[in-house]
Design a protein around this motif. Structure first.
Motif, PDB file in Angstrom:
ATOM      1  N   ARG A 182       1.225  15.049  -3.096  1.00  9.49           N
ATOM      2  CA  ARG A 182       0.349  14.127  -2.562  1.00  9.49           C
ATOM      3  C   ARG A 182       0.150  12.900  -3.167  1.00  9.49           C
ATOM      4  O   ARG A 182       0.289  11.685  -2.886  1.00  9.49           O
ATOM      5  N   ILE A 183      -0.054  12.944  -4.797  1.00  8.73           N
ATOM      6  CA  ILE A 183      -0.246  11.875  -5.472  1.00  8.73           C
ATOM      7  C   ILE A 183       1.136  10.964  -5.546  1.00  8.73           C
ATOM      8  O   ILE A 183       1.111   9.817  -5.578  1.00  8.73           O
ATOM      9  N   ARG A 184       2.250  11.450  -5.668  1.00  8.98           N
ATOM     10  CA  ARG A 184       3.408  10.976  -5.675  1.00  8.98           C
ATOM     11  C   ARG A 184       3.547  10.043  -4.466  1.00  8.98           C
ATOM     12  O   ARG A 184       4.095   9.093  -4.642  1.00  8.98           O
ATOM     13  N   SER A 185       3.288  10.318  -3.223  1.00  8.13           N
ATOM     14  CA  SER A 185       3.332   9.656  -2.025  1.00  8.13           C
ATOM     15  C   SER A 185       2.471   8.523  -2.167  1.00  8.13           C
ATOM     16  O   SER A 185       2.888   7.275  -1.653  1.00  8.13           O
ATOM     17  N   GLU A 186       1.319   8.440  -2.970  1.00  2.26           N
ATOM     18  CA  GLU A 186       0.449   7.580  -2.985  1.00  2.26           C
ATOM     19  C   GLU A 186       0.875   6.481  -3.989  1.00  2.26           C
ATOM     20  O   GLU A 186       0.957   5.306  -3.798  1.00  2.26           O
ATOM     21  N   MET A 187       1.982   6.908  -5.036  1.00  2.70           N
ATOM     22  CA  MET A 187       2.351   6.006  -5.913  1.00  2.70           C
ATOM     23  C   MET A 187       3.562   5.346  -5.242  1.00  2.70           C
ATOM     24  O   MET A 187       3.722   4.092  -5.912  1.00  2.70           O
ATOM     25  N   GLU A 188       4.386   6.000  -4.645  1.00  6.56           N
ATOM     26  CA  GLU A 188       5.388   5.126  -3.891  1.00  6.56           C
ATOM     27  C   GLU A 188       4.874   4.210  -2.985  1.00  6.56           C
ATOM     28  O   GLU A 188       5.337   2.755  -3.037  1.00  6.56           O
ATOM     29  N   ARG A 189       3.616   4.009  -2.413  1.00  4.94           N
ATOM     30  CA  ARG A 189       2.966   3.149  -1.764  1.00  4.94           C
ATOM     31  C   ARG A 189       2.545   1.971  -2.573  1.00  4.94           C
ATOM     32  O   ARG A 189       2.748   0.654  -2.329  1.00  4.94           O
ATOM     33  N   GLN A 249       4.132   1.273  -5.704  1.00  4.83           N
ATOM     34  CA  GLN A 249       5.383   0.675  -5.770  1.00  4.83           C
ATOM     35  C   GLN A 249       5.932  -0.215  -4.847  1.00  4.83           C
ATOM     36  O   GLN A 249       6.423  -1.613  -5.220  1.00  4.83           O
ATOM     37  N   ALA A 250       5.636   0.158  -3.720  1.00  2.19           N
ATOM     38  CA  ALA A 250       5.942  -0.745  -2.620  1.00  2.19           C
ATOM     39  C   ALA A 250       5.169  -2.201  -2.462  1.00  2.19           C
ATOM     40  O   ALA A 250       5.744  -3.333  -2.222  1.00  2.19           O
ATOM     41  N   ALA A 251       3.906  -1.898  -2.928  1.00  2.00           N
ATOM     42  CA  ALA A 251       3.115  -3.113  -2.772  1.00  2.00           C
ATOM     43  C   ALA A 251       3.464  -4.296  -3.864  1.00  2.00           C
ATOM     44  O   ALA A 251       3.305  -5.391  -3.743  1.00  2.00           O
ATOM     45  N   VAL A 252       4.064  -3.774  -4.957  1.00  2.00           N
ATOM     46  CA  VAL A 252       4.396  -4.703  -6.285  1.00  2.00           C
ATOM     47  C   VAL A 252       5.767  -5.389  -5.729  1.00  2.00           C
ATOM     48  O   VAL A 252       6.144  -6.023  -6.711  1.00  2.00           O
ATOM     49  N   GLY A 253       6.516  -4.651  -4.884  1.00  2.00           N
ATOM     50  CA  GLY A 253       7.854  -5.046  -4.723  1.00  2.00           C
ATOM     51  C   GLY A 253       8.830  -4.483  -5.859  1.00  2.00           C
ATOM     52  O   GLY A 253       9.947  -5.110  -5.763  1.00  2.00           O
ATOM     53  N   PHE A 254       8.700  -3.551  -6.348  1.00  2.00           N
ATOM     54  CA  PHE A 254       9.346  -3.005  -7.306  1.00  2.00           C
ATOM     55  C   PHE A 254      10.615  -2.335  -6.339  1.00  2.00           C
ATOM     56  O   PHE A 254      10.439  -1.282  -5.857  1.00  2.00           O
ATOM     57  N   LYS A 255      11.773  -2.793  -6.735  1.00  2.00           N
ATOM     58  CA  LYS A 255      13.059  -1.923  -6.252  1.00  2.00           C
ATOM     59  C   LYS A 255      13.821  -0.865  -7.182  1.00  2.00           C
ATOM     60  O   LYS A 255      13.991  -1.226  -8.343  1.00  2.00           O
ATOM     61  N   GLY A 256      13.697   0.285  -6.712  1.00  2.00           N
ATOM     62  CA  GLY A 256      14.388   1.361  -7.451  1.00  2.00           C
ATOM     63  C   GLY A 256      13.692   2.720  -7.153  1.00  2.00           C
ATOM     64  O   GLY A 256      12.753   2.626  -6.245  1.00  2.00           O
ATOM     65  N   THR A 257      13.944   3.710  -8.110  1.00  2.00           N
ATOM     66  CA  THR A 257      13.247   5.004  -7.614  1.00  2.00           C
ATOM     67  C   THR A 257      11.788   4.797  -8.457  1.00  2.00           C
ATOM     68  O   THR A 257      11.600   4.213  -9.208  1.00  2.00           O
ATOM     69  N   LEU A 258      11.072   5.937  -8.071  1.00  2.00           N
ATOM     70  CA  LEU A 258       9.641   6.047  -8.403  1.00  2.00           C
ATOM     71  C   LEU A 258       9.952   6.400 -10.069  1.00  2.00           C
ATOM     72  O   LEU A 258       9.183   5.764 -10.916  1.00  2.00           O
ATOM     73  N   PRO A 259      10.862   7.163 -10.400  1.00  2.00           N
ATOM     74  CA  PRO A 259      10.834   7.343 -12.124  1.00  2.00           C
ATOM     75  C   PRO A 259      11.214   6.088 -12.667  1.00  2.00           C
ATOM     76  O   PRO A 259      10.825   5.859 -13.876  1.00  2.00           O
ATOM     77  N   GLN A 260      12.056   5.179 -12.056  1.00  2.00           N
ATOM     78  CA  GLN A 260      12.558   3.863 -12.557  1.00  2.00           C
ATOM     79  C   GLN A 260      11.119   2.986 -12.583  1.00  2.00           C
ATOM     80  O   GLN A 260      11.038   2.218 -13.505  1.00  2.00           O
ATOM     81  N   PHE A 261      10.341   3.154 -11.538  1.00  2.00           N
ATOM     82  CA  PHE A 261       9.138   2.479 -11.847  1.00  2.00           C
ATOM     83  C   PHE A 261       8.171   2.850 -12.781  1.00  2.00           C
ATOM     84  O   PHE A 261       7.415   2.074 -13.573  1.00  2.00           O
ATOM     85  N   PHE A 262       8.333   4.075 -13.216  1.00  2.00           N
ATOM     86  CA  PHE A 262       7.615   4.573 -14.305  1.00  2.00           C
ATOM     87  C   PHE A 262       7.813   4.074 -15.516  1.00  2.00           C
ATOM     88  O   PHE A 262       7.407   3.610 -16.493  1.00  2.00           O
ATOM     89  N   ASP A 263       9.063   3.880 -15.878  1.00  2.00           N
ATOM     90  CA  ASP A 263       9.887   3.329 -16.795  1.00  2.00           C
ATOM     91  C   ASP A 263       9.357   2.045 -16.930  1.00  2.00           C
ATOM     92  O   ASP A 263       9.150   1.249 -18.180  1.00  2.00           O
ATOM     93  N   HIS A 264       9.586   1.303 -15.924  1.00  2.00           N
ATOM     94  CA  HIS A 264       8.865  -0.176 -16.081  1.00  2.00           C
ATOM     95  C   HIS A 264       7.547  -0.261 -16.416  1.00  2.00           C
ATOM     96  O   HIS A 264       7.341  -1.199 -17.484  1.00  2.00           O
ATOM     97  N   LEU A 265       6.474   0.361 -16.003  1.00  2.00           N
ATOM     98  CA  LEU A 265       5.172   0.426 -16.512  1.00  2.00           C
ATOM     99  C   LEU A 265       5.194   0.828 -17.887  1.00  2.00           C
ATOM    100  O   LEU A 265       4.345   0.336 -18.446  1.00  2.00           O
ATOM    101  N   ARG A 266       5.915   1.714 -18.214  1.00  2.00           N
ATOM    102  CA  ARG A 266       5.790   1.964 -19.968  1.00  2.00           C
ATOM    103  C   ARG A 266       6.757   0.841 -20.804  1.00  2.00           C
ATOM    104  O   ARG A 266       6.222   0.944 -21.809  1.00  2.00           O
ATOM    105  N   THR A 267       7.431   0.151 -20.224  1.00  2.00           N
ATOM    106  CA  THR A 267       8.421  -0.536 -21.136  1.00  2.00           C
ATOM    107  C   THR A 267       8.018  -2.177 -20.977  1.00  2.00           C
ATOM    108  O   THR A 267       8.515  -2.934 -21.826  1.00  2.00           O
TER     109      THR A 267
END
Length: 607
Positions: A313-320, A322-340
């Motif tokens: 359930r929470i993963r689906s909220e995270m995907e929303r 990710q779309a809101a900030v316009g990040f292109k890529g997979t959710l794990p790639q978005f996680f890496d972006h947030l970390r780096t």
């Protein structure tokens, strides 16, 4: 996130200044009958007995009658005494007619019975056999709290010469416990009940960190580097010499003995496995830990399944987001972006503190919209002490004094500074500070109408469930309007959902440490540093991490039920008061209380 709380049977927190007075005997309230008087006397007598047995707890409460003692722990005689006390309390409770109590005292009756019955289960032979063999770990042990407690900045008061003398006596008692702990560990070795290797390595490092401070750099020496004006100058030189002598000849040797035992004798025989299922009696012990933590008789398999559902359930909220900030890529790639991404890395510990101070001001401006009950106790922000920061949570909370003269403390961790991402700050503050732990714990302590065990005690499902529920109020309190901060909120909720999966995976399904860390990294943007400490915490403290989600989901369900049944009469301030005004309740007791509150029209509770 954690609360510094019960270790070795003692309540731990910072407090000062304090009073040397005990709580007064119970006074009848309007409407009290003979059974209410008997119940309150039972609570009072039980509490007085427990304070004598647990002097550290008494100090935290502001009671210095036993301040020259540390307390006797890790002995068979003490365990037998504790069991007899619990059985006596339950027998006395059964002689009280619950039906003739006031509604509030019926709640107190139910809480006391539940707490005592749960405590008694810890003394079942199979459960006791395991807990005795594993007396401390890197997350819950004397070495994780006592140095800070006795440092001059913790719970122990240092206002008079007597305070300094009492601390010397407590320190001696503290050091003596390590020989008993070694004896318990040796019993576990003979039984094949041993700690995982990684837990032992972490403990060795903790003791090394204390030893490398030296004498005058020792946290235990620190009180004599900050004498108040109330200590005469003539006494200061004597006390400095006494403290240096104790560190050199008592405390450091005790730390060295247990460090050497762990390194030379215990570590070579520690286990490569991680979960309780790998040791004799481990499955039954884990079942007990689940019930004690969640206050519900849940099975590991159903907890695991609940976690998988919440993660999805929470993963689906995270995907929303990710779309809101316009990040292109997979959710794990978005996680890496947030970390780096460097913009999310704090520049200094002071910058983190300033950010939390700004968050506090914004929340304080809105808090009255959701809460009518506001604690008196102020809040202080501090970095986690360096001797424990590597293995500590991202944030933690320590209680203030009940009268509000000593602030509660929100500790933020600055270890591995670049991984203390700014997008996690708003949700962490909601959880640890306002309206999370600081509100719930302070309001309970300040409510003198409650018996002491309800003011100062608690269960993890309620305490941590409330703090996680507090995170869900981000919208009402003007937080997480930025998608990245909202990702931080989802990341923290995901952490608690993953705990249901990972804790049960480790302790009942044979998961490895690496599998658990990889699972968390794949489902959330947190750092490897954080998730390594988290997983090692679950290994060391089985079941505790399950309570957060169980408690939060219970409170959310009760709120939804109240909204549905009360309609336009629903007032969030009244709901929050109803949840908070009787202290920490086991989940079944809370459910019955809120059902009655709804049936009564959802009015603001009296206090």
């Amino acid at each position: 996130m954690r609360i510094v709380s019960v270790i070795a049977g003692m309540l731990l927190a910072c407090s000062a200044p304090v009073s040397s007075q005990a709580l007064p005997p119970p006074v009848p309230l309007p409407g009290d009958g003979p059974e209410d008087a008997k119940l309150k006397r039972l609570f009072y007598d039980s509490d007085e007995r427990d304070l004598r047995l647990n002097p550290i707890s008494a100090i935290f409460r502001g009671d210095l009658r036993y301040a020259d003692r540390f307390g006797e722990a890790y002995t068979d005689a003490r365990e037998a005494q504790d069991r007899r006390n619990i059985e006596a309390d339950l027998a006395a409770l059964k002689r009280i007619d619950r039906a003739r109590l006031t509604p509030v005292d019926q709640i107190a009756y139910d809480v006391f019975r539940t707490d005592q019955e749960t405590a008694l289960k810890a003394y079942a032979p199979g459960i006791l056999r395991v807990s005795r063999a594993l007396p401390i770990n890197h997350f819950g042990g004397l070495q994780t709290f006592y140095a800070d407690f006795a440092s001059g900045k913790g719970a122990a008061p240092f206002r008079t010469v007597l305070d300094y003398e009492n601390n010397l006596k407590r320190n001696a008692g503290y050091a003596a416990l390590y020989d008993r702990i070694v004896a318990r560990f040796r019993t576990g070795l003979a039984q094949g009940i041993v700690q995982p290797r990684l837990t032992v390595v972490n403990m060795i490092e903790q003791f090394d960190n204390l030893l490398k401070q030296g004498v005058e750099g020792s946290t235990f020496y620190a009180p004599v580097t900050m004498f108040p004006a109330t200590v005469p100058a003539a006494e200061q030189a004597r006390l400095k010499a006494a403290y240096a002598h104790q560190v050199r000849t008592v405390i450091d040797p005790a730390h060295r003995r247990i460090r050497d035992f762990l390194k030379n004798e215990y570590l070579p025989r520690s286990r490569a496995t991680f979960g309780l299922s790998a040791i004799p009696g481990g499955a039954a012990y884990y079942a007990y830990r689940i019930e004690a933590s969640t206050t519900k008789p849940l099975r590991a398999a159903e907890v695991h399944q609940l976690g998988l559902q919440e993660v999805a359930r929470i993963r689906s909220e995270m995907e929303r987001q990710q779309a809101a900030v316009g990040f292109k890529g997979t959710l794990p790639q978005f996680f890496d972006h947030l970390r780096t991404d460097p913009r999310f890395a704090p520049t200094s510990a002071d910058a983190i503190k300033q950010s939390y101070e700004s968050i506090a001001k914004r929340i304080d401006a809105r808090i009255g919209e959701q809460f009518a009950l506001i604690p008196k106790s102020p809040l202080e922000l501090r970095p986690v002490p360096t001797f424990r920061e590597k293995t500590d949570a991202a944030g933690s909370y320590q209680q203030g004094t009940p009268d509000g003269t000593r602030a509660g403390i929100f500790y933020f961790n600055t270890y591995d500074l670049p991984t203390r991402y700014s997008w996690g700050e708003e949700t962490l503050y909601l959880h640890e500070a306002v309206p999370g732990h600081h509100f719930q714990i302070s309001l309970a302590q300040e409510n003198v109408a409650l018996p002491a065990f309800m003011r100062f005690g608690g269960n993890t499902a309620y305490v941590e469930g409330w703090a996680l529920y507090a995170e869900s109020l981000y919208r009402e309190l003007g937080m997480e309007t930025d998608p990245y901060q909202r990702m931080g909120g989802l990341g923290d909720e995901m952490l608690r959902a993953m705990r249901l999966v990972v804790d049960t995976g480790l302790h009942s399904m044979g998961w490895s440490r690496e599998r658990a860390i990889d699972y968390m990294l794949a489902n959330s943007p947190g750092s490897r540093t954080d998730y390594t400490a988290e997983v090692e915490r679950y290994i060391a403290n089985p079941g505790q991490a399950l309570a957060y989600k169980v408690g939060q989901l219970t409170i959310l369900r009760l709120k939804a039920d109240a909204k549905a049944k009360l309609g336009g009469k629903f007032d969030p301030r009244a709901f929050h008061a109803a949840v908070l005004d009787t202290g920490s309740l086991p989940m079944p007791v809370l459910e019955r209380k809120i059902a009655a509150w709804i049936a009564g029209g959802g009015r603001m509770p009296g206090r």
